[in-house]
Scaffold this motif. Sequence first.
Motif, PDB file in Angstrom:
ATOM      1  N   SER A 119       0.816  -1.209   0.000  1.00 39.06           N
ATOM      2  CA  SER A 119       0.000   0.000   0.000  1.00 39.06           C
ATOM      3  C   SER A 119       0.846   1.253   0.000  1.00 39.06           C
ATOM      4  N   PRO A 209      -1.489   0.245  -9.590  1.00 39.59           N
ATOM      5  CA  PRO A 209      -2.793  -0.441  -9.644  1.00 39.59           C
ATOM      6  C   PRO A 209      -3.150  -0.727 -11.097  1.00 39.59           C
ATOM      7  N   SER A 640      -2.179  -0.266  -3.597  1.00 45.37           N
ATOM      8  CA  SER A 640      -3.609  -0.363  -3.306  1.00 45.37           C
ATOM      9  C   SER A 640      -4.421   0.514  -4.233  1.00 45.37           C
ATOM     10  N   GLU A 641      -5.658   0.092  -4.497  1.00 47.09           N
ATOM     11  CA  GLU A 641      -6.554   0.849  -5.373  1.00 47.09           C
ATOM     12  C   GLU A 641      -7.756   1.335  -4.582  1.00 47.09           C
TER      13      GLU A 641
END
Length: 642
Positions: A119, A209, A640-641
């Motif tokens: 992340s 991402p 992270s998305e």
Amino acid sequence: MKQLLFILMFAGLAAFKPTSSHHISGTVYDENKTVLPGAQVLVTGTRIGTQTDAKGHYEIDVPDNRKTLTFSFIGFETQTIKTGKSNTIDVYLKASNKSLSEVVVIGYGVQKKKDVTASVSNVNPAPMQDKSSRLMLSEKNSKMIYGAQASNGYMMEPPQVENTESYKGINENGFKTVSNEPLSTFSVDADAASYSNVRRFINNGQLPPADAVRIEEMINYFHYDIAGPANDEPVAIHTELSAAPWNSKHRLLRIGLKAKTIATDKLPASNLVFLIDVSGSMNAPNKLPLVQSSLKMLVNQLRPQDRVAIVVYAGAAGVVLPATTGNKKTTVNNAIDNLQAGGSTAGGEGIKLAYKIALQNFMKGGNNRVILATDGDFNVGASGDDDMEKLIEKERESGISLSVLGFGMGNYKDSKMETLADKGNGNYAYIDNITEARKTLISEFGGTLFTIAKDVKLQVEFNPAKVQAYRLLGYENRALNKEDFNNDKKDAGDMGSGHTVTAFYEIVPAGIKDDYSGSVDPLKYQKNKPVTYASSSDEMLTIKFRYKQPASSVSKMSHTEVYDKPVALASTTTDFRFAAAVAEFGMVLRDSQFKQHSTYDDAIKMARSAKGDDSEGYRAEFIKLAESARLLSPGKALASEE
């Protein structure tokens, strides 16, 4: 008493004598003498740093009390070099034997992999130190810091923020059967923001991402040698057909468009409004300071007949510079330099005010444009993607375009900015460092700001006698209904002076057995009637191209046919193979379900063989970027998305 005050003032000034420094420049290479773009250069023991540009070049000011520089790059051993008295230091980094499961390079230094998770929010920069270090930039003393900017070369730390980056979901184009869907229609677009944003992730030691990877924008980041129109038409169209590198049974069709190039002194006058986000979220070195340096580059391109105004927004919106002629560069630059960040983000109000100012100074027949510089993190008033889309659709009816320059990381709102530029009839660029600003606002000045053809659409009709199925690579957010092609009220993409656009279709020839054509059960209530195909020629498909002149509301159409005569992949142009390599890299990077036999190794190999004339170093930079992504991929450290 006055004498004592004078003595105290003198002593105080003496105490704040500026530290002298030593200016050093050079190039960073690997062992094969290939330049390394994006390598980190740090004054050892400090947060003074920079990053090599596309040609591997760097410049840095080293305080006299510091004697060493540290050089690092993903997959290479870090080196510390004594500066000595030389003004030029070239460095050759050795490939590292360490696995990236042990060490990665991130935007703020080198960390052990176990300390870095997938992340972005866990890759936190150091906290902001002294707020007084947030100085105003001048073009003379600004230096790149990890892809950002700092005054006098000193690192200015952004505050810690939770990762809230957002990307619009991509439902990847699949294969369509020609018997059911013989027409493919989409809006032509020449944005390239996805590539520089992906580069930012990879150079910071992370894979992006999947939804940040828009393949058409990756491909169109690069310059291609396409001939412009030979007649009075604004755009020329070219095609090239070969085997798909990732599946030799399939064809790969390249459609290349080139807009007419108009000399800068012949371009129409510009009425520009800089709309600058000065909210608290812009208080970071790769945000407002980089915005300031970038826009001053653009100011230096303005002519006396051009005008520029400046609108800013934070908790509210306001005008900091009324429309000013392009020959008053000092006045404009001073207004830019005086900006500071703080407060909430009323982006909607800022957009309304910017359009109002642009309309007050509207130039008939000129280039009327709002240029928005922001991280997209709107949080006051109209802020949602749908709200902003409706606002821009309403405002664009005035004949004023909206271009968007995106900055920053951590809270970056790519989804919002792509929507704004798309609906605002403008272009979208992500600027991660001063080199990218120079490319966008100087090297591609005409293509960025001056529209040659608007509402540009393509519609391809496939001949079912030759084509069984097809797939458009990318352009998912630009898809149009087939009836939209002839509808002049339907908005589409624009092309600027000298712009090139490349689109790829992957084609399954008729009679080829594969898993992509699909099938359905026979209908129960209708009988399937045999279809007789009219064409018995070698025509594989017909491309129809529709556009409007900048001042017209009525479109024109041209068309061209493509014959089923592919050439060997090795005989295609270097542009075809390099663009195909970028497409293959994009498919692997986003782990596309249609990547088939695509690999990082194959994409890198093809890109190396097709580097061609790379005077600006962008293709070499891509190869290094793909190599870094390959090194990162075993750990699957996906960011992270939202």
